[in-house]
Design a protein around this motif. Structure first.
Motif, PDB file in Angstrom:
ATOM      1  N   GLN A   1      -9.327  -4.443  -7.361  1.00  0.00           N
ATOM      2  CA  GLN A   1      -8.300  -3.776  -6.506  1.00  0.00           C
ATOM      3  C   GLN A   1      -8.259  -2.680  -7.163  1.00  0.00           C
ATOM      4  OE1 GLN A   1      -5.943  -5.613  -4.501  1.00  0.00           O
ATOM      5  NE2 GLN A   1      -5.471  -4.363  -3.046  1.00  0.00           N
ATOM      6  N   VAL A   2      -8.517  -1.261  -6.651  1.00  0.00           N
ATOM      7  CA  VAL A   2      -7.472  -0.536  -7.467  1.00  0.00           C
ATOM      8  C   VAL A   2      -6.377  -0.227  -6.543  1.00  0.00           C
ATOM      9  CG1 VAL A   2      -8.321   2.423  -7.134  1.00  0.00           C
ATOM     10  CG2 VAL A   2     -10.391   1.330  -8.103  1.00  0.00           C
ATOM     11  N   GLN A   3      -5.434  -0.017  -7.731  1.00  0.00           N
ATOM     12  CA  GLN A   3      -4.463  -0.186  -7.187  1.00  0.00           C
ATOM     13  C   GLN A   3      -3.350   0.937  -7.950  1.00  0.00           C
ATOM     14  OE1 GLN A   3      -2.055  -4.303  -6.519  1.00  0.00           O
ATOM     15  NE2 GLN A   3      -0.787  -2.902  -5.351  1.00  0.00           N
ATOM     16  N   LEU A   4      -1.753   1.371  -7.168  1.00  0.00           N
ATOM     17  CA  LEU A   4      -1.694   2.866  -7.899  1.00  0.00           C
ATOM     18  C   LEU A   4       0.232   2.130  -7.465  1.00  0.00           C
ATOM     19  CD1 LEU A   4      -2.724   5.985  -7.923  1.00  0.00           C
ATOM     20  CD2 LEU A   4      -2.649   4.565  -9.738  1.00  0.00           C
ATOM     21  N   VAL A   5       0.755   2.205  -9.020  1.00  0.00           N
ATOM     22  CA  VAL A   5       1.606   1.343  -8.019  1.00  0.00           C
ATOM     23  C   VAL A   5       2.919   2.179  -8.703  1.00  0.00           C
ATOM     24  CG1 VAL A   5       4.015  -0.895  -7.529  1.00  0.00           C
ATOM     25  CG2 VAL A   5       1.061  -1.216  -7.993  1.00  0.00           C
ATOM     26  N   GLU A   6       4.384   2.995  -7.889  1.00  0.00           N
ATOM     27  CA  GLU A   6       5.415   3.791  -8.503  1.00  0.00           C
ATOM     28  C   GLU A   6       6.210   2.806  -8.619  1.00  0.00           C
ATOM     29  OE1 GLU A   6       2.605   6.536  -5.538  1.00  0.00           O
ATOM     30  OE2 GLU A   6       3.668   4.515  -5.410  1.00  0.00           O
ATOM     31  N   SER A   7       7.244   3.295  -9.493  1.00  0.00           N
ATOM     32  CA  SER A   7       9.026   2.651  -9.971  1.00  0.00           C
ATOM     33  C   SER A   7       9.395   3.786 -10.343  1.00  0.00           C
ATOM     34  CB  SER A   7       8.734   1.495 -10.171  1.00  0.00           C
ATOM     35  OG  SER A   7       8.303   1.974 -11.614  1.00  0.00           O
ATOM     36  N   GLY A   8      10.693   3.937 -10.002  1.00  0.00           N
ATOM     37  CA  GLY A   8      11.647   5.196 -10.961  1.00  0.00           C
ATOM     38  C   GLY A   8      12.511   5.283  -9.762  1.00  0.00           C
ATOM     39  N   GLY A   9      12.416   5.730  -8.401  1.00  0.00           N
ATOM     40  CA  GLY A   9      12.909   6.351  -7.561  1.00  0.00           C
ATOM     41  C   GLY A   9      14.538   6.152  -7.518  1.00  0.00           C
ATOM     42  N   GLY A  10      15.311   6.671  -7.280  1.00  0.00           N
ATOM     43  CA  GLY A  10      16.591   6.543  -6.904  1.00  0.00           C
ATOM     44  C   GLY A  10      17.740   7.465  -6.399  1.00  0.00           C
ATOM     45  N   LEU A  11      18.855   7.405  -5.701  1.00  0.00           N
ATOM     46  CA  LEU A  11      19.660   8.057  -6.148  1.00  0.00           C
ATOM     47  C   LEU A  11      20.466   8.865  -7.240  1.00  0.00           C
ATOM     48  CD1 LEU A  11      21.884  10.206  -4.212  1.00  0.00           C
ATOM     49  CD2 LEU A  11      23.280   8.108  -3.892  1.00  0.00           C
TER      50      LEU A  11
END
Length: 126
Positions: A1-11
């Motif tokens: 399954q092709v997938q991209l997962v972002e992380s690291g966002g915030g305030l």
């Protein structure tokens, strides 16, 4: 399954920094023509932030004028992950940030990207 997962966002406060990550699975980022970061602020259209494209054995990076000198896009092929280092953040950088990959010969044109992450919220506020 092709997938991209972002992380690291915030305030973060204005002037601060964040590093977004985008991990790919089911495909190899390096095998795609281009990978990029896009963002969408409330009430605004999706805009290209930064991208990396390949041409032969070379790679080229592009940035929106609004982020030049503050943001840096990079890719770690060994980890199959791309990054967006964001420094000197401004309130106008507030948006949902998406990573994407394309096999089409493009870089900053979001309409030609065929694999997208789910997005990560970045909020710049004091």
């Amino acid at each position: 399954q092709v997938q991209l997962v972002e992380s690291g966002g915030g305030l973060v406060q204005p002037g601060g920094s964040l590093r977004l990550s985008c991990a790919a699975s089911g495909f190899t980022l390096g095998g795609y023509y281009a990978v990029g970061w896009f963002r969408q602020a409330p009430g605004k259209e999706l805009e290209g932030v930064a991208c990396i494209r390949r041409s032969g054995g070379d790679t080229y990076t592009y940035y929106a004028d609004s982020v030049k000198g503050r943001f840096t896009i990079s890719r770690d092929n060994a980890k199959n992950t791309m990054y967006l280092q964001m420094n000197s953040l401004k309130p106008e950088d507030t948006a949902v940030y998406y990573c994407a990959a394309t096999r089409a010969p493009t870089c900053m044109s979001s309409g030609r990207y065929d694999n997208w992450g789910q997005g990560t919220q970045v909020t710049i506020s004091s």
